[in-house]
Design a protein around this motif. Structure first.
Motif, mmCIF file in Angstrom:
data_model
loop_
_atom_site.group_PDB
_atom_site.id
_atom_site.type_symbol
_atom_site.label_atom_id
_atom_site.label_comp_id
_atom_site.label_asym_id
_atom_site.label_seq_id
_atom_site.Cartn_x
_atom_site.Cartn_y
_atom_site.Cartn_z
ATOM 1 N N THR A 17 3.782 -1.550 22.473
ATOM 2 C CA THR A 17 3.423 -1.274 23.872
ATOM 3 C C THR A 17 2.504 -2.359 24.426
ATOM 4 N N GLU A 18 1.763 -3.032 23.529
ATOM 5 C CA GLU A 18 0.745 -4.030 23.924
ATOM 6 C C GLU A 18 -0.200 -3.454 24.982
ATOM 7 N N GLY A 19 -0.415 -2.125 24.895
ATOM 8 C CA GLY A 19 -1.355 -1.490 25.818
ATOM 9 C C GLY A 19 -0.814 -1.283 27.221
ATOM 10 N N ASP A 20 0.484 -1.514 27.432
ATOM 11 C CA ASP A 20 1.088 -1.349 28.755
ATOM 12 C C ASP A 20 1.131 0.154 29.105
ATOM 13 N N ALA A 21 0.486 0.509 30.226
ATOM 14 C CA ALA A 21 0.317 1.930 30.577
ATOM 15 C C ALA A 21 1.656 2.648 30.745
ATOM 16 N N ALA A 22 2.644 1.977 31.356
ATOM 17 C CA ALA A 22 3.948 2.616 31.597
ATOM 18 C C ALA A 22 4.668 2.884 30.274
ATOM 19 N N LEU A 23 4.614 1.904 29.361
ATOM 20 C CA LEU A 23 5.259 2.087 28.048
ATOM 21 C C LEU A 23 4.542 3.174 27.246
ATOM 22 N N MET A 24 3.220 3.172 27.292
ATOM 23 C CA MET A 24 2.444 4.190 26.578
ATOM 24 C C MET A 24 2.831 5.590 27.069
ATOM 25 N N LYS A 25 2.925 5.727 28.384
ATOM 26 C CA LYS A 25 3.274 7.030 28.953
ATOM 27 C C LYS A 25 4.676 7.443 28.514
ATOM 28 N N ARG A 26 5.590 6.476 28.525
ATOM 29 C CA ARG A 26 6.980 6.774 28.179
ATOM 30 C C ARG A 26 7.122 7.270 26.744
ATOM 31 N N VAL A 27 6.301 6.698 25.845
ATOM 32 C CA VAL A 27 6.422 7.056 24.429
ATOM 33 C C VAL A 27 5.448 8.174 24.021
ATOM 34 N N GLY A 28 4.606 8.603 24.972
ATOM 35 C CA GLY A 28 3.715 9.740 24.693
ATOM 36 C C GLY A 28 2.387 9.364 24.068
ATOM 37 N N VAL A 29 1.974 8.081 24.217
ATOM 38 C CA VAL A 29 0.653 7.657 23.713
ATOM 39 C C VAL A 29 -0.367 7.837 24.835
ATOM 40 N N VAL A 30 -1.415 8.607 24.566
ATOM 41 C CA VAL A 30 -2.455 8.846 25.569
ATOM 42 C C VAL A 30 -3.512 7.743 25.496
ATOM 43 N N LYS A 31 -3.820 7.305 24.253
ATOM 44 C CA LYS A 31 -4.942 6.374 24.065
ATOM 45 C C LYS A 31 -4.885 5.763 22.664
ATOM 46 N N TYR A 32 -5.445 4.579 22.525
ATOM 47 C CA TYR A 32 -5.677 3.970 21.206
ATOM 48 C C TYR A 32 -7.166 4.066 20.882
ATOM 49 N N GLY A 33 -7.544 3.653 19.662
ATOM 50 C CA GLY A 33 -8.930 3.764 19.231
ATOM 51 C C GLY A 33 -9.872 2.869 20.014
ATOM 52 N N PRO A 34 -11.186 3.152 20.006
ATOM 53 C CA PRO A 34 -11.811 4.294 19.326
ATOM 54 C C PRO A 34 -11.561 5.615 20.064
ATOM 55 N N LEU A 35 -11.476 6.697 19.268
ATOM 56 C CA LEU A 35 -11.179 8.018 19.823
ATOM 57 C C LEU A 35 -12.299 8.994 19.498
ATOM 58 N N ARG A 54 -8.633 -0.872 7.603
ATOM 59 C CA ARG A 54 -8.001 -1.196 8.890
ATOM 60 C C ARG A 54 -7.193 -0.021 9.446
ATOM 61 N N VAL A 55 -7.909 1.003 9.844
ATOM 62 C CA VAL A 55 -7.254 2.219 10.353
ATOM 63 C C VAL A 55 -6.675 1.954 11.743
ATOM 64 N N LEU A 56 -5.411 2.329 11.939
ATOM 65 C CA LEU A 56 -4.788 2.298 13.266
ATOM 66 C C LEU A 56 -4.973 3.682 13.891
ATOM 67 N N TRP A 57 -5.428 3.725 15.141
ATOM 68 C CA TRP A 57 -5.706 5.007 15.803
ATOM 69 C C TRP A 57 -4.788 5.217 16.995
ATOM 70 N N MET A 58 -4.307 6.437 17.142
ATOM 71 C CA MET A 58 -3.435 6.764 18.270
ATOM 72 C C MET A 58 -3.637 8.225 18.673
ATOM 73 N N GLU A 59 -3.710 8.448 19.984
ATOM 74 C CA GLU A 59 -3.836 9.818 20.496
ATOM 75 C C GLU A 59 -2.584 10.169 21.282
ATOM 76 N N THR A 60 -2.028 11.377 21.016
ATOM 77 C CA THR A 60 -0.863 11.862 21.757
ATOM 78 C C THR A 60 -1.260 13.150 22.480
ATOM 79 N N GLU A 61 -0.300 13.877 22.996
ATOM 80 C CA GLU A 61 -0.618 15.064 23.796
ATOM 81 C C GLU A 61 -1.418 16.106 23.013
#
Length: 395
Positions: A17-35, A54-61
């Motif tokens: 997604t490279e942090g692209d808001a439209a792509l994040m929304k499409r795939v259901g990613v709300v936010k990346y770290g820190p959370l 090296r923890v990868l962080w992802m927030e969904t619905e």
């Protein structure tokens, strides 16, 4: 030196997604770290505890997920490969950069796949319990009220929990144990998955490692099965807000009922009496159940239902627990099973700050069986046996 510093942190950026808001929304990613994470720490504190991981962080619905899962090769088995390619094709329809023919799943791709699987598990549990978002409070309402009537559905929007479910997928079991210790869990005799209740936030956590999942041939799929099963139990406990554990037969039977509905060749256990983890247990559970009943080897439902922990259940008990849930789900298109779970899960009046006794849970379970199915355990077993002998295959 500035670009060097940037590259050093490049692993933190989701390449799909490279942090692209439209792509994040499409795939259901709300936010990346820190959370946000627990009552007294966020994900930055976990990063500081295990920086080399090296923890990868992802927030969904409904979930916050931390992953250090390593890259994994595509399976050689044709069926498993096809199943995974289907998942990748679905992901590619939302994220064009996903490659469906790559030989390996990289770290971010694995995280995306598990995020999708977790949200699908949430929807599946909601389907079986016959609830939707409108059944729960839309905002976290804080502490448990003393008076909790029959319509009480919890304290917040996430199945009744106040905050999202936290999922920690750490490659090294020692890091999992270390985190559990930091959160006040006693040192286990050997590494094992962890479950935590963040009381103030109203959130539940499940943490595991692929190294705790026996999988010689299908590492990604067996891990998927392990996580789907355990997260369905997590959601079951969180339903109407977590206040007590459920009888082991109901939790294990519920988890395997959902799992085997999707893939009848799979089964899993939280624990088991005399569990030989090297052994491949038979997967023709319908045939097994029929045989156990015919030879009068199936223990009575009342006896099996008394166990608080899965360590009290033998393999045959697990098989029959799955079958009893399967039978319950045949009544009124699953409505009665959903009502049974709702009643057993009712937050119990207890002294302030004291959890209900397991004896209270058993009383609620027995009363719910009578109220919903109009039977005591002996009558229920007779009806269940008749159903199995009529419906299940001989071989």
């Amino acid at each position: 030196s500035q670009s060097k510093g940037k590259n050093k942190d490049a692993w933190r950026t989701d390449p799909y997604t490279e942090g692209d808001a439209a792509l994040m929304k499409r795939v259901g990613v709300v936010k990346y770290g820190p959370l946000l994470w627990a009552d007294d720490h966020d994900t930055a504190a976990i990063d500081a505890m295990i920086p080399e991981a090296r923890v990868l962080w992802m927030e969904t619905e409904h979930f916050r997920i931390g992953s250090t899962l390593p890259p994994v090769s595509m399976p050689r088995d044709a069926k498993a490969r096809r199943r995974l390619v289907d998942e990748l094709k679905e992901l590619k329809s939302q994220l064009p950069k996903v490659r469906t023919k790559s030989r390996k799943l990289d770290r971010w791709l694995r995280l995306h796949l598990f995020a999708k699987r977790l949200e699908a598990t949430y929807q599946n549990v909601a389907r079986v319990l016959q609830v939707d978002a409108g059944d729960f409070p839309s905002d976290y309402v804080g502490k448990l009220p003393l008076g909790r009537g029959p319509d009480f559905m919890g304290l917040g929007p996430h199945f009744g929990m106040g905050d999202k479910y936290c999922i920690l997928l750490l490659n090294k079991p020692s890091n999992l144990t270390r985190y559990g210790n930091k959160c006040g869990q006693p040192q286990p005799a050997q590494p094992c998955p962890i479950a935590l209740h963040f009381y103030e936030k109203g959130s539940l956590l499940f943490g595991t490692s692929p190294k705790l999942v026996p999988s010689r041939d299908l590492p990604d799929y067996r891990l998927r099965v392990h996580i789907e099963f355990n997260v369905s139990l997590l959601l079951l406990r969180g339903f109407r807000h977590y206040s007590h554990g459920l009888p082991a037969w109901l939790e294990e039977g519920f988890g395997n009922s959902l799992l085997r509905e999707r893939d009848p060749k799979q089964h899993i256990f939280s624990n088991m009496k005399n569990w030989d983890k090297e052994r491949a247990y038979p997967n023709k559970w319908a045939v097994n159940t029929r045989r156990l009943i015919k030879n009068e080897f199936a223990l009575p439902g009342k006896a099996v239902s008394r166990h608080a922990l899965a360590t009290g259940l033998t393999f045959n008990d697990h098989v029959c627990s799955w079958s009893r849930v399967d039978f319950m789900r045949t009544f009124d298109g699953g409505k009665r099973f959903a009502e049974f779970v709702r009643l057993v899960n009712a937050p119990m009046p207890a002294e302030s700050g004291k959890a209900p006794e397991f004896a209270d849970v058993l009383k609620a379970q027995d009363a719910a069986l009578q109220q919903v199915f109009g039977m005591n355990w002996e009558q229920f077993d007779e009806a269940w046996k008749t159903y199995v002998m009529a419906k299940y295959p001989r071989k």
